[in-house]
Design a protein around this motif. Structure first.
Motif, short mmCIF file in Angstrom:
data_model
loop_
_atom_site.label_atom_id
_atom_site.label_comp_id
_atom_site.label_asym_id
_atom_site.label_seq_id
_atom_site.Cartn_x
_atom_site.Cartn_y
_atom_site.Cartn_z
N PRO A 93 0.82 -1.19 0.06
CA PRO A 93 0.00 0.08 0.08
C PRO A 93 1.00 1.29 0.24
O PRO A 93 0.42 2.37 -0.24
N GLU A 94 2.17 1.01 0.37
CA GLU A 94 2.97 2.27 0.33
C GLU A 94 3.62 2.59 -0.99
O GLU A 94 4.60 3.35 -1.03
N THR A 95 3.37 1.76 -1.95
CA THR A 95 4.26 1.81 -3.29
C THR A 95 4.03 3.29 -3.71
O THR A 95 2.80 3.84 -4.00
N PRO A 96 5.03 4.09 -3.91
CA PRO A 96 4.97 5.40 -4.42
C PRO A 96 4.66 5.58 -6.21
O PRO A 96 5.23 4.72 -6.64
N VAL A 97 3.91 6.47 -6.55
CA VAL A 97 3.63 6.93 -7.73
C VAL A 97 4.44 8.01 -8.33
O VAL A 97 4.06 9.08 -7.57
N LEU A 98 5.33 8.09 -9.29
CA LEU A 98 5.66 9.17 -9.73
C LEU A 98 4.76 9.94 -10.75
O LEU A 98 4.03 9.40 -11.33
N CYS A 99 4.89 11.23 -10.70
CA CYS A 99 4.29 12.16 -11.43
C CYS A 99 4.04 11.69 -12.94
O CYS A 99 3.06 11.76 -13.40
N GLY A 100 5.17 11.58 -13.55
CA GLY A 100 5.11 10.84 -14.81
C GLY A 100 5.83 12.12 -15.89
O GLY A 100 5.99 13.20 -15.61
N ILE A 101 6.02 11.65 -17.11
CA ILE A 101 6.76 12.22 -17.99
C ILE A 101 6.33 11.99 -19.71
O ILE A 101 6.00 11.04 -19.78
N HIS A 102 6.42 13.01 -20.38
CA HIS A 102 6.12 12.84 -21.87
C HIS A 102 7.19 11.98 -22.58
O HIS A 102 8.20 12.03 -22.16
N ASP A 103 6.86 11.16 -23.35
CA ASP A 103 7.50 9.89 -23.88
C ASP A 103 9.17 10.45 -24.37
O ASP A 103 10.18 10.00 -24.05
N SER A 104 9.02 11.47 -25.29
CA SER A 104 10.24 11.67 -25.93
C SER A 104 11.23 12.41 -24.94
O SER A 104 12.22 12.50 -24.80
N ASN A 105 10.61 13.05 -23.91
CA ASN A 105 11.49 13.60 -22.65
C ASN A 105 11.97 12.59 -22.03
O ASN A 105 13.01 12.88 -20.92
N ALA A 106 11.21 11.51 -21.75
CA ALA A 106 11.85 10.35 -20.98
C ALA A 106 13.00 9.79 -21.81
O ALA A 106 14.03 9.57 -21.11
N SER A 107 13.00 9.86 -23.00
CA SER A 107 14.22 9.39 -23.76
C SER A 107 15.35 10.31 -23.52
O SER A 107 16.46 10.00 -23.72
N LEU A 108 14.87 11.64 -23.40
CA LEU A 108 16.03 12.61 -23.41
C LEU A 108 16.70 12.78 -21.81
O LEU A 108 17.89 12.89 -21.80
N LEU A 109 15.74 12.32 -20.93
CA LEU A 109 16.27 12.58 -19.52
C LEU A 109 17.67 11.72 -19.06
O LEU A 109 18.60 12.47 -18.55
N PRO A 110 17.92 10.51 -19.40
CA PRO A 110 19.16 9.97 -19.07
C PRO A 110 20.39 10.66 -19.75
O PRO A 110 21.37 10.81 -19.21
N HIS A 111 20.13 11.32 -20.76
CA HIS A 111 21.47 12.06 -21.55
C HIS A 111 21.52 13.33 -20.86
O HIS A 111 22.63 14.01 -20.72
N VAL A 112 20.32 13.71 -20.54
CA VAL A 112 20.58 15.30 -19.79
C VAL A 112 21.21 15.18 -18.50
O VAL A 112 22.16 15.89 -18.31
N LEU A 113 21.12 13.96 -17.77
CA LEU A 113 21.91 13.62 -16.43
C LEU A 113 23.22 13.22 -16.75
O LEU A 113 24.19 13.49 -15.84
#
Length: 456
Positions: free
Chosen positions: A224-244
């Motif tokens: 019941p404590e499982t957290p849910v993240l707000c979420g992200i647009h898919d092409s920005n999800a692809s971009l995020l690892p590289h931004v980091l």
């Protein structure tokens, strides 16, 4: 960060559920179902109830087999959900490829903000969420009064999981007409549509909406404590690892139904809104010059389901023959919007490796034009299925001044969405893209020049 992140990944073609091991971003399991559009009244709409059953069943399986520590969400853009007072949909979620918003294009154009404010080009069908909302409210005069909150698509699933309503900056910044990316707030269109206070609060994709609802825990076996993240647009999800991980300048090409070219750093060029260039917004709220076309859709239309590999010898034969495809097989959008596709030379037969090679070269030529138009500099990282397309990668490598890499993951969207939870960024899993064989490398640029000459 230990544990596994279940990623809900709703693309335009397929709905996916991926279980990603957070420590190394490896995909432990992936489930898929077609994202079939329902054609019933009142307009073509997404099968959210079918997706919901698929998601719950997949979460239960992932929990039983591996354990789930958190849930993250990524979806395609151009999609909003209208919520009634009871939290249910006040109207079905409109398929953005339906043409009905075009019926009121003149009236909508009279109130939409200009490109300088929103970085959002005027697109057909429902590709601007503002146009969707304008049309929906015009068709059903009581709808606006029934709508208590509007959420973007990743947060629709977050709302069903947690009961918390939100929007996220990447989805609002995806050619909605509703966001002013340079100011980091809502555009003037929100007031013009009379929606002040009805669009759920914008949040960062990494924000935790809350734990799952008790009924979800009971159905899936998750804590019941499982957290849910707000979420992200898919092409920005692809971009995020590289931004980091990457130092600017660099570019990312996210491939799927849509090919999205994004430039971090690079040359600041004036973007041509008439050619589907736009400002996206990344996970940190920063503007990202972008260009896009429906490359995956065009790939599928051209090959008609025949996935025949093309080796280097076949690619060389096509280059030397001068056979080429000109844009656009999906002319409703993209950098060559409005162009009519045609073949130069004898069209290769469907199901032949020559056709596979010619289509891969075509997709790379369009992608290279996208990257050039947004001022991309430095290396290019290709995410998604085109990262396994040899002709595409060889042509892109021949045309871009910087090196081209491919991501070794199955889907950059799942990796990026999983990164929203926890701390730390694993080492980058990139491979150099295949470059032209020395005996063939002199054929790529002349072919590209001839292709460009046919467009003038």
């Amino acid at each position: 960060m230990a544990g596994n992140v279940a990623v809900i990944d709703i693309g335009k073609t397929n709905a996916k559920l991926a279980l990603v091991r957070r420590s190394d971003l490896a995909e432990i399991a992936v489930l898929k179902r077609p994202n079939t559009v329902l054609q019933g009244a009142p307009y073509p709409h997404f099968d959210v109830d079918g997706h919901w059953e698929f998601i719950l069943a997949g979460l239960a399986a992932f929990q039983a087999d591996h354990g789930v520590s958190a849930i993250s969400i990524t979806t395609h853009g151009a999609c909003a959900a209208l919520l009634a007072a009871d939290g249910r949909l006040a109207a079905p979620i409109l398929d953005y490829e339906h043409t009905v918003p075009d019926d009121l294009a003149k009236e909508y154009d009279a109130i939409r903000p200009n490109f300088a404010e929103t970085g959002s080009p005027r697109l057909g069908m429902g590709l601007n969420i503002g146009a969707q909302l304008f049309w929906q409210f015009a068709q059903d005069q009581s709808l606006k009064s029934r709508v208590v909150q509007i959420v973007t698509y990743p947060q629709y699933w977050g709302h069903r999981l947690t009961g918390v309503a939100a929007t996220d900056v990447t989805s609002l910044g995806c050619h909605t007409d509703l966001w002013a990316p340079r100011e980091g707030g809502f555009s003037s269109l929100v007031a013009r549509l009379g929606l002040e206070g009805k669009i759920a609060p914008p949040r960062k994709p990494s924000d935790v909406l809350g734990p799952i609802l008790p009924a979800i825990a009971a159905r899936t076996g998750l804590s019941p404590e499982t957290p849910v993240l707000c979420g992200i647009h898919d092409s920005n999800a692809s971009l995020l690892p590289h931004v980091l991980r990457q130092d600017a300048p660099f570019g990312v090409v996210s491939t799927g139904t849509w090919v999205i070219a994004m430039a971090m750093g690079g040359t600041q060029l004036p973007l041509d809104a008439s050619r589907d260039m736009l400002i996206n917004v990344n996970a940190f709220g920063d503007p990202v010059p972008s260009a896009r076309f429906m490359g995956g859709r065009e790939h599928d239309l051209a090959l008609q389901g025949h996935r025949v590999a093309a080796d280097d010898a076949t690619i060389a034969r096509v280059l030397n023959s001068g056979v080429m495809l000109l844009p656009a097989l999906a002319p409703e959008s993209g950098i060559f919007r409005g162009h009519t596709a045609r073949w130069i030379g004898e069209e290769p037969a469907i199901g032949t490796p020559e056709r596979t090679a010619a289509v891969g070269l075509y997709l790379a030529l369009v992608t290279a034009r996208c990257l050039q138009g947004i001022g991309q500099e430095g290396p290019v990282i290709v995410e998604g299925p085109f990262g396994r397309n040899r002709a595409f990668l060889q042509m892109l490598s021949a045309l871009r001044p910087g090196p081209v890499f491919t991501s070794t993951g199955q889907t950059g969207t799942s990796e990026g969405a999983a990164l929203l939870w926890g701390q730390g960024v694993p080492e980058q899993a990139l491979e150099p893209a295949p470059t032209p064989a020395p005996e063939h490398e002199d054929a790529f640029r002349p072919y590209a020049k001839a292709w460009g000459d046919h467009l003038t």
